[in-house]
Design an enzyme around this catalytic site. Structure first.
Site, PDB file in Angstrom:
ATOM      1  N   HIS A   1      11.935  40.812  -0.946  1.00 58.96           N
ATOM      2  CA  HIS A   1      12.204  39.248  -0.600  1.00 58.96           C
ATOM      3  C   HIS A   1      12.147  39.185  -2.720  1.00 58.96           C
ATOM      4  O   HIS A   1      12.833  37.802  -2.851  1.00 58.96           O
ATOM      5  CB  HIS A   1      11.861  38.502   0.566  1.00 58.96           C
ATOM      6  CG  HIS A   1      12.096  37.738   0.693  1.00 58.96           C
ATOM      7  ND1 HIS A   1      13.330  36.828   1.103  1.00 58.96           N
ATOM      8  CD2 HIS A   1      11.460  36.191   0.210  1.00 58.96           C
ATOM      9  CE1 HIS A   1      13.136  36.349   1.275  1.00 58.96           C
ATOM     10  NE2 HIS A   1      12.309  35.464   0.647  1.00 58.96           N
TER      11      HIS A   1
ATOM     12  N   HIS B   1      17.418  31.877   5.053  1.00 59.30           N
ATOM     13  CA  HIS B   1      16.541  32.306   5.883  1.00 59.30           C
ATOM     14  C   HIS B   1      16.688  33.071   7.485  1.00 59.30           C
ATOM     15  O   HIS B   1      16.445  32.089   7.982  1.00 59.30           O
ATOM     16  CB  HIS B   1      15.575  30.763   6.493  1.00 59.30           C
ATOM     17  CG  HIS B   1      14.855  30.795   6.073  1.00 59.30           C
ATOM     18  ND1 HIS B   1      13.807  29.430   6.844  1.00 59.30           N
ATOM     19  CD2 HIS B   1      13.607  30.729   5.159  1.00 59.30           C
ATOM     20  CE1 HIS B   1      12.184  29.789   6.338  1.00 59.30           C
ATOM     21  NE2 HIS B   1      12.248  30.856   5.410  1.00 59.30           N
TER      22      HIS B   1
ATOM     23  N   ASP C   1      12.930  23.486  -3.871  1.00 66.48           N
ATOM     24  CA  ASP C   1      13.741  24.750  -5.255  1.00 66.48           C
ATOM     25  C   ASP C   1      13.940  23.199  -6.117  1.00 66.48           C
ATOM     26  O   ASP C   1      14.010  23.544  -7.299  1.00 66.48           O
ATOM     27  CB  ASP C   1      13.823  26.362  -4.743  1.00 66.48           C
ATOM     28  CG  ASP C   1      13.109  26.204  -3.953  1.00 66.48           C
ATOM     29  OD1 ASP C   1      12.485  27.394  -4.541  1.00 66.48           O
ATOM     30  OD2 ASP C   1      14.011  28.153  -3.241  1.00 66.48           O
TER      31      ASP C   1
END
Lengths: 226, 742
Positions: B50, B96, B118
Site C-alpha cells: 500500500h 478504501h 490529501d
C-alpha cells in the site's frame, strides 16, 4: 441595515449564507463566533446550516448552549430578527426560541433534493415578498428535519399563524407534522426553516425562488434605515 | 508504567508483518543490526504494498504525467493542475476497499476523510467529491448491508464536512462478492502561488503534530490492505479506523487559516501508516533527519506503546514543520478550533529517523532508505489472452425491443442511482451546476464569472476482464467523453487501480496491459495522470475482483452559460448521432442482462477517432448550438436516448440506419455521442460535421411523450422513468424491512 452571521465549529453552509446575503443585500454580513458573549449591533442575526459540533449529542443541542446564544436570545427578546436555516433551525428549537423540535427524518437517511413549499403566512417581514399560498421551489439537505410538537403546541403554532412554510403537494421529505417546513415564534421576529433558500438565489442554481426571502428581510431593513 | 520494546523478532513475527525472508534480510542490512520491535513495525509500514507500490512502481513510471497544465504530478498528496487566472485544481482518487468490506460505514467514511485531507493538506479548499462504488451481485446476502453502510458512510462524512458529492459510479457484479470497491475522489481549489508540499527544509525546526489525538485504531491497517482476505476476516475489524468529520472540518479551517499566516514550511497528512509515513516522507524529501519524542504525542488511550503510536491510523491528524517565530500565532489558531497542537520533534542533519519514548531511543533508522530502498519487484506476468470477434448475428435478438429496453433501463447497472445520491449533499457551497445522473458533475469556480470544472469517474471492468489493454484505453476514453459531453475540455486525470494478487502472473499481466492501455489513451487524449493509488490483493479465498482501473477526470468549462446537459433538449430539436451504427454486442449489457452471457472481446477504442469526435462535439457545445448532449456507453444508443428523454421529460422519434437491429440499438461501440441541436442550426451542424470529417447521422426529432425508435421501440417516457427509478428503492426497501425484522 446590518446583518450578522454567527459561526459555530462544524457549520458548513455559513459560506453559502454569507454569499447569499452579500449578493442580495449588497453588503457582506458581520461575523460572530460561537464563544462571543456580545454581538455587534444587528438588525438581522442568522444562524446558518451545517453540522455544528458534528451534530453530536443531538443536532443543534451543543450550539444552543454556546455563549453566543445568550446574546442571540437577548437580541430576539428586543425584537431583532433572527433567521435559523437547517442546523440554525435546530439550534433555535434546542434553545427554546422556537416551538417544537426536529427529529430524525422518517426515512432514517440524510436527504438532499429539491422540494416545493407553500408560503403560508406572508404577513411577515421574512415572507412578505411571497404571495399567500404561493408554491415555490427550494432544496433541502438534512438528516434531522422531521418537525414535531405536542398537540397543544402544534395547535398554538397553527392558530397563531406561526407556520411560515409547508412542504407542498406530497413533497414532505422527512415526516414533519402538518408538513411544516418553517415556523415563526409567537412574535414573528424569529424564523426557523429546514429548506435552504440560500441555495436557490441565482441562475447558476437553476432558479431564484429563495431570493425573495432575503429581499423581504433585507428590504424591510433598508426601508427602516431610510 | 513503561512499555518495553524488547519483543523478540521471530520468523513468525516477521511474516505477520507481511515481510518475506528476503525483505527481512535487507532490513537487517539497512538497520545494520537486528531491528527492535518498533523498528520492525516501521519497516513493515513503509515497505508494504500500500505504501511502497513495490509491485506496481515499475509500471506506474510508464504513465504520462506531464503537460503544460500540470503543476505537480504524482508523488505529492494530490495532483495540481493549472486552470488559468492564477487558480489551480488539486485532486486525487484513493481506494478504501478492504476497510469498507470489513466495516462499511466507517471504512467508506474514512476513505472520504482521507482523500479530503490529501487535498486540503496542499492548501486547497475541497469543492467536489465523487465515489466509485462496486458491490457484489444484488442477491448476495451481504450486498444490501454493504450498499447501505457504504452509502451512509460516504454521506455521513462528506455531508458533515461540507463538500458536494457531484458524481461517481455504482455497479454490481458477483466478482465483488468478497471484495467491494470504494474509490473516493476529491478535488479542491487553490491559488497557484499558495500550494503546500511535504518536503521539509531547514535543520533544528519544530515538527508539530496537529488535529485529533492518537488512539489504537487502525494499527497495521496499511499492512492489512496489502493482503488477501480469507474466512478470518471478521477478526480484522479492529484494524478499521473510525472517522470524525467534525474534527476534519475544524482541521480544514484551521489549516487554511494557518497557511495564510505563512507559518507552514512543510505539511503532510497522516494517512496510511500514520506518524511513520508522514514523518519519513517530510524528512526524506527534504534530505533531513527527523527526531520524534513520543511522550509529547497527544494520545487518547493509556499505555500506548511506541509501536502502536508509530503505526496508529487514527484519523484527522497532520504533521507540519513550522517556522519557529510563528509558533504562538499558529498555536492560537488550533486553540480556537479546539484541536491539538503539540511540538513532537525536530528536523536534524543526520538523515536518521530517531524515535524516543519514556527516556529510551526505541528506533533509529536511516530515513532515506526507509522510503527509497523499499523493494521494487518486476513480478512475473503473462500477456492476457484475447477473444476472437463475434458478428452480431451470433447474438439472439430480443422478442420485443420495447420490453428489452424497459428491462435494461431498470436493471441493477443501468437504473437510476437517485436512491444513492439523494443521500449525499450535492448542493452545498452553492456552486453545483450539474448533479449526479448526467454525464459529469459540474461545479462553478468561485470567484470567477464564467468558469466551471467538470468531474467524471469511469471504468468498465467487464471490458478490462475481457481485454485489459482495450479496457484500460476505454476507461480513459469514456471519462474523456463524459467531460466533453458537458462542454468541458479534459485537463488531466487520476487513476485508482484495483486488482487482485499481483503475485499471480495472470493478474500481473492484466495489470501491465491495463496500464499500457491507460497510458496510451492518456497521451492521445491529453489527460496526463497527476495522482493516483494502487489497490492490490483484492481477493477472497483465491478469487479476484474484476480488474478495475478507475479513472477520475477533470475538465474545464470556459463559460458555463453554454455548457450542455443530458436533459436540456427542447421539443423540435434535431437529434444527431456523432459516430456510426453500432455492431459490437460482445461484453455488452444487452448480452449480460438479456442473454445471460459475458463473452467475446471488449469493444475497441480508436484513440484518434475518439479525439477527433470529442473535439468536434466540444466545439459544437462551446459555439452554443448543442442544446443537449450525452455520450453513448453501457447499453448502447437506445439506452442513451432513453436517458436523454427521462432527463428532459421530452420524448423523441428516431429513425436509425439499421443493419442488425439489436446491435444497432444496444451495441457498445465507442467514441459516440448524441447531440440535440436547435432546428435552426441543424443544417449548419451537419455541414460542420462533414467539413471536419466526423461521421454523423441525423437520427430524429425531440418531442412528444414517447420514445419511438424505427418500428422497434415505442415506450412512454413515464414508463421509462418508472422502470428506471424503481429498482434501487425496491432493492433497498427490502433491506430496511429485513433490518427492522432483526
Amino acid at each position: 441595515m446590518k446583518a450578522t452571521v454567527v459561526q459555530f465549529p462544524g457549520c458548513n453552509r455559513d459560506r453559502d449564507m454569507i454569499a447569499a446575503i452579500t449578493k442580495i443585500g449588497g453588503i457582506a454580513p458581520q461575523l460572530a463566533w460561537h464563544t462571543d458573549t456580545e454581538l455587534p449591533e444587528s438588525d438581522l442575526i442568522v444562524l446558518p446550516g451545517g453540522f455544528s459540533h458534528g451534530d453530536y449529542l443531538r443536532a443543534g443541542a451543543i450550539a444552543a448552549r454556546a455563549p453566543v446564544m445568550n446574546a442571540v436570545r437577548a437580541a430576539a427578546d428586543k425584537g431583532v430578527r433572527v433567521l435559523g436555516v437547517c442546523n440554525g433551525f435546530q439550534m433555535l428549537t434546542e434553545a427554546g426560541l422556537l416551538p417544537g423540535s426536529l427529529m430524525r427524518n422518517s426515512g432514517l437517511t440524510f436527504i438532499c433534493k429539491e422540494v416545493i413549499l407553500e408560503a403560508v403566512n406572508t404577513k411577515n417581514m421574512f415572507t412578505e415578498r411571497y404571495n399567500k399560498g404561493e408554491i415555490i421551489r427550494c432544496p433541502v439537505a438534512h438528516h434531522d428535519g422531521n418537525y414535531f410538537a405536542d398537540a397543544k403546541t402544534l395547535n398554538q403554532v397553527e392558530d397563531n399563524g406561526q407556520v411560515a412554510f409547508r412542504y407542498a403537494e406530497g413533497t414532505n421529505p422527512n415526516g414533519s407534522l402538518n408538513d411544516i417546513a418553517g415556523v415563526f415564534n409567537a412574535e414573528g421576529n424569529v424564523l426557523g426553516m429546514m429548506p435552504h433558500p440560500e441555495n436557490l438565489i441565482e441562475s447558476a442554481h437553476g432558479g431564484e425562488d429563495g431570493r425573495r426571502l432575503f429581499e423581504s428581510v433585507l428590504g424591510v431593513l433598508e426601508r427602516e434605515a431610510a | 508504567m513503561s512499555v518495553n520494546n524488547t519483543r523478540p523478532i521471530t520468523p513468525e513475527l516477521v511474516a505477520e508483518h507481511g515481510l518475506n525472508e528476503e525483505e527481512y534480510q535487507r532490513i537487517v542490512e539497512l538497520t545494520e543490526r537486528e531491528p527492535t520491535f518498533t523498528e520492525l513495525g516501521i519497516w513493515s509500514a513503509m515497505w508494504n504494498e500500500h505504501c511502497s507500490y513495490k509491485s506496481s512502481k515499475k509500471w506506474l513510471k510508464t504513465l504520462p504525467t506531464e503537460g503544460p497544465q500540470v503543476v505537480y504530478g504524482p508523488g505529492e498528496n494530490a495532483g495540481v493542475v493549472d486552470i488559468g487566472d492564477g487558480d489551480v485544481v488539486v485532486f486525487k482518487m484513493e481506494s478504501h476497499n478492504h476497510p469498507s468490506f470489513i466495516e462499511p460505514y466507517q471504512g467508506a467514511a474514512t476513505g472520504v476523510g482521507g482523500i479530503l485531507r490529501d487535498v486540503f493538506t496542499m492548501g486547497a479548499r475541497p469543492i467536489a467529491a465523487m465515489n466509485a462504488l462496486r458491490f457484489g451481485e444484488p442477491d448476495h446476502p451481504k450486498t444490501k448491508h454493504l450498499v447501505s453502510g457504504v452509502v451512509s458512510g460516504v454521506g455521513g462524512y462528506g455531508n458533515s464536512f461540507g463538500v458536494p458529492t457531484v458524481g461517481g459510479e455504482v455497479n454490481f457484479h458477483p466478482r465483488y462478492n468478497g471484495n467491494i470497491l470504494v474509490n473516493a475522489f476529491a478535488a479542491g481549489l487553490a491559488k497557484a502561488d499558495s500550494i503546500y508540499i511535504s518536503k521539509a527544509e531547514g535543520i533544528g525546526l519544530p515538527v508539530v503534530y496537529l488535529g485529533a489525538k492518537t488512539g489504537r485504531d487502525g494499527v497495521g491497517g496499511a499492512t492489512m490492505a496489502s493482503a488477501e482476505f480469507d474466512d478470518s476476516i471478521e477478526e480484522k475489524r479492529p484494524t478499521v479506523q473510525v472517522g470524525d468529520p467534525f474534527t476534519e472540518k475544524c482541521l480544514l479551517e484551521a489549516c487554511l487559516e494557518l497557511m495564510a499566516t505563512g507559518a507552514v514550511i512543510a505539511i503532510q497528512d497522516m494517512g496510511a501508516a500514520g506518524l511513520t509515513c508522514s514523518a519519513v516522507e517530510m524528512g526524506a524529501r527534504g534530505d533531513l533527519g527527523v527526531r520524534l519524542n513520543l511522550d509529547d504525542v497527544p494520545v487518547r488511550e493509556e499505555n500506548m506503546t511506541a509501536y502502536e503510536m508509530m503505526l496508529s491510523e487514527s484519523q484527522e491528524r497532520m504533521l507540519m514543520v513550522l517556522r519557529p517565530e510563528k509558533e504562538a500565532e499558529a498555536k492560537a489558531i488550533f486553540v480556537k478550533w479546539n484541536l491539538d497542537f503539540a511540538i513532537v520533534g525536530e528536523t536534524t542533519d543526520d538523515l536518521r529517523f530517531s524515535i524516543h519514548h519514556q527516556g529510551e531511543e526505541v528506533a533509529n533508522l536511516p530515513i532515506k532508505e526507509l522510503g527509497d530502498e523499499a523493494p521494487e519487484y518486476d513480478r512475473p506476468w503473462v500477456e492476457p489472452g484475447t477473444h476472437s470477434p463475434q458478428e452480431p448475428h451470433v447474438f439472439a435478438p430480443p422478442d420485443d425491443y420495447s420490453a428489452a429496453l424497459l428491462h435494461l433501463i431498470g436493471s441493477p447497472d443501468l437504473c437510476s442511482r437517485r436512491w444513492v445520491w439523494e443521500q449525499y449533499d450535492t448542493l452545498i457551497q452553492g456552486n453545483t451546476l450539474q448533479l449526479p445522473g448526467g454525464d459529469a458533475g459540474v461545479v462553478r469556480v468561485e470567484g470567477h464569472d464564467t468558469k466551471a470544472l467538470a468531474f467524471s469517474s469511469d471504468v468498465t471492468p467487464r471490458y478490462v476482464e475481457a481485454d485489459a489493454y482495450e479496457g484500460g484505453k476505454q476507461a480513459v476514453a469514456e471519462c474523456y467523453r463524459n467531460l466533453v459531453a458537458t462542454g468541458a475540455k479534459p485537463l488531466a486525470s487520476t487513476d485508482n487501480l484495483n486488482f487482485g494478487n499481483p503475485e499471480k502472473p495472470e493478474i500481473m499481466g492484466t495489470f501491465v496491459a491495463a496500464i499500457r492501455g491507460i497510458g496510451e489513451a492518456c497521451l492521445a487524449l491529453d489527460m496526463p495522470i497527476v495522482s493516483g493509488n494502487v489497490s492490490l490483493y483484492n481477493e477472497t479465498n483465491g478469487e479476484a475482483i474484476l480488474p478495475t482501473p478507475t479513472i477520475g477526470g477533470v475538465g474545464l468549462i470556459d463559460d458555463w452559460n453554454s455548457m450542455a446537459r443530458i436533459g436540456s433538449a427542447d421539443a423540435g430539436d434535431v437529434l444527431f448521432l456523432v459516430g456510426t451504427e453500432a455492431t459490437h454486442l460482445s461484453q455488452s449489457i444487452y448480452q449480460r442482462e438479456i442473454l445471460g452471457e459475458e463473452t467475446g472481446p471488449a469493444p475497441e477504442v480508436d484513440l484518434q477517432m475518439e479525439r477527433a469526435r470529442g473535439e468536434f462535439v466540444l466545439a459544437a457545445i462551446r459555439s452554443g448550438y448543442a442544446s443537449a448532449c450525452h455520450d453513448i456507453s453501457d447499453g448502447g444508443i437506445a439506452i442513451a436516448l432513453a436517458e436523454m428523454c427521462m432527463a428532459s421529460g421530452e420524448g423523441a422519434t428516431c429513425d436509425l440506419a439499421i443493419t442488425y437491429p439489436h446491435a444497432a440499438l444496444f451495441g457498445e461501440d465507442q467514441a459516440r455521442y448524441i447531440v440535440a441541436v436547435d432546428d435552426e442550426w441543424a443544417n449548419m451542424f451537419a455541414a460542420n460535421s462533414e467539413g471536419s470529417g466526423v461521421s454523423f447521422e441525423r437520427i430524429g426529432t425531440v418531442g412528444g411523450d414517447k420514445l419511438i425508435i424505427n418500428d422497434l421501440v415505442d415506450i412512454s417516457v413515464e414508463d421509462l422513468k418508472t422502470a428506471h427509478e424503481s429498482w434501487f428503492p425496491n432493492f433497498m426497501g427490502q433491506q430496511q424491512f429485513a433490518d427492522a425484522a432483526e
